[in-house]
Write an enzyme that holds these catalytic residues in place. Structure first.
Site, PDB file in Angstrom:
ATOM      1  N   ARG A  88      24.547  46.171  13.238  1.00  0.00           N
ATOM      2  CA  ARG A  88      24.397  45.890  11.818  1.00  0.00           C
ATOM      3  C   ARG A  88      23.973  44.449  11.568  1.00  0.00           C
ATOM      4  NH1 ARG A  88      28.360  50.152  10.076  1.00  0.00           N
ATOM      5  NH2 ARG A  88      28.183  50.422   7.844  1.00  0.00           N
ATOM      6  N   ARG A 133      37.883  57.607   0.907  1.00  0.00           N
ATOM      7  CA  ARG A 133      37.828  56.416   1.765  1.00  0.00           C
ATOM      8  C   ARG A 133      38.195  55.166   0.978  1.00  0.00           C
ATOM      9  NH1 ARG A 133      32.519  56.064   5.535  1.00  0.00           N
ATOM     10  NH2 ARG A 133      32.685  53.915   4.830  1.00  0.00           N
TER      11      ARG A 133
HETATM   12  P1  AMP Z   1      30.565  52.943   8.198  1.00  0.00           P
HETATM   13  O1  AMP Z   1      31.468  54.107   8.378  1.00  0.00           O
HETATM   14  O2  AMP Z   1      29.481  52.850   9.229  1.00  0.00           O
HETATM   15  O3  AMP Z   1      30.025  52.825   6.786  1.00  0.00           O
HETATM   16  O4  AMP Z   1      31.466  51.630   8.429  1.00  0.00           O
HETATM   17  C1  AMP Z   1      32.564  51.363   7.599  1.00  0.00           C
HETATM   18  C2  AMP Z   1      32.971  49.898   7.700  1.00  0.00           C
HETATM   19  O5  AMP Z   1      33.341  49.591   9.044  1.00  0.00           O
HETATM   20  C3  AMP Z   1      31.895  48.893   7.349  1.00  0.00           C
HETATM   21  O6  AMP Z   1      31.780  48.675   5.956  1.00  0.00           O
HETATM   22  C4  AMP Z   1      32.404  47.660   8.091  1.00  0.00           C
HETATM   23  O7  AMP Z   1      33.506  47.083   7.425  1.00  0.00           O
HETATM   24  C5  AMP Z   1      32.927  48.272   9.379  1.00  0.00           C
HETATM   25  N1  AMP Z   1      31.851  48.365  10.384  1.00  0.00           N
HETATM   26  C6  AMP Z   1      31.334  49.512  10.925  1.00  0.00           C
HETATM   27  N2  AMP Z   1      30.381  49.221  11.808  1.00  0.00           N
HETATM   28  C7  AMP Z   1      30.277  47.872  11.852  1.00  0.00           C
HETATM   29  C8  AMP Z   1      29.448  46.961  12.561  1.00  0.00           C
HETATM   30  N3  AMP Z   1      28.501  47.391  13.421  1.00  0.00           N
HETATM   31  N4  AMP Z   1      29.627  45.640  12.344  1.00  0.00           N
HETATM   32  C9  AMP Z   1      30.571  45.180  11.502  1.00  0.00           C
HETATM   33  N5  AMP Z   1      31.366  45.981  10.769  1.00  0.00           N
HETATM   34  C10 AMP Z   1      31.231  47.318  10.947  1.00  0.00           C
END
Ligand code: AMP
Length: 190
Positions: A88, A133
């Protein structure tokens, strides 16, 4: 097959990652799911990340990179994987590159799910009702969108320049989009 799936929050990455990974017989690895599972189980990692996630911010790079490196070294990921939600940041791109080159491996394709920006917030608010969530309230959703545009969208240009980006129309039914992704990836790697 070593794949990434990228796109804005609400573009449908998680749903498509599962189906596409099953099609290719590889694990779908979601950093968000790993973090959420740790929060739920109350692990030390979960305690470190829960407030950051609830605020819609990114977990620090080094921590995230370590989690991913450990996961990619597990036996089920030896022959391929699909990463959902990582990298990311440009720093994470570098860490993934280093991890791959140390193993003489390379990415095959980076899938980008394109969805109309106006539809994204609507989708996320609907998901908030269904999944509950902690980071799916309107204020956090808007913040996550800003963080995405600022820190993650530039990665698409980087992968495009490297000739790895496969753009897929992310509007339609889950089945339609899934079939579109598989057709696009198959054509790309052929
Ligand atoms: P997601 O389910 O991919 O939307 O991820 C949910 C949350 O997890 C994000 O908003 C971040 O807080 C954290 N997160 C997930 N992947 C990453 C990543 N590659 N780098 C940093 N934070 C992450």
């Amino acid at each position: 097959m070593r794949l990434l799936i990228m796109g804005a929050p609400g573009a449908g990455k998680g749903t498509q990652a599962v189906g596409v990974a099953a099609h290719y017989g590889i694990p779908a690895i979601s950093t968000g799911d790993i973090f959420r599972a740790n929060v739920k189980e109350g692990t030390e990692l979960g305690e470190q990340v829960s407030a950051i996630m609830a605020a819609g911010n990114y977990v620090p790079d080094e921590l995230t990179e370590r989690i991913v490196a450990d996961r990619l070294d597990r036996a089920d990921a030896a022959d391929g994987w699909l990463l959902d939600g990582f990298p990311r940041t440009l720093h994470q791109v570098g860490a993934l590159e280093a991890h791959l080159s140390e193993r003489s491996q390379a990415l095959d394709a980076v899938i980008c799910l394109d969805v109309n920006p106006e539809d994204l917030v609507t989708r996320l608010l609907r998901r908030a009702e269904i999944e509950g969530r902690a980071d799916d309230n309107e204020e956090t959703i808007r913040h996550r969108m800003d963080v995405y545009l600022e820190s993650t969208r530039p990665l698409l240009d980087a992968y495009e320049k490297r000739g790895l980006l496969v753009r897929v129309d992310g509007n339609g039914t889950v089945e339609e989009i899934g079939a579109r992704i598989i057709a696009a990836v198959d054509a790309f790697v052929a």
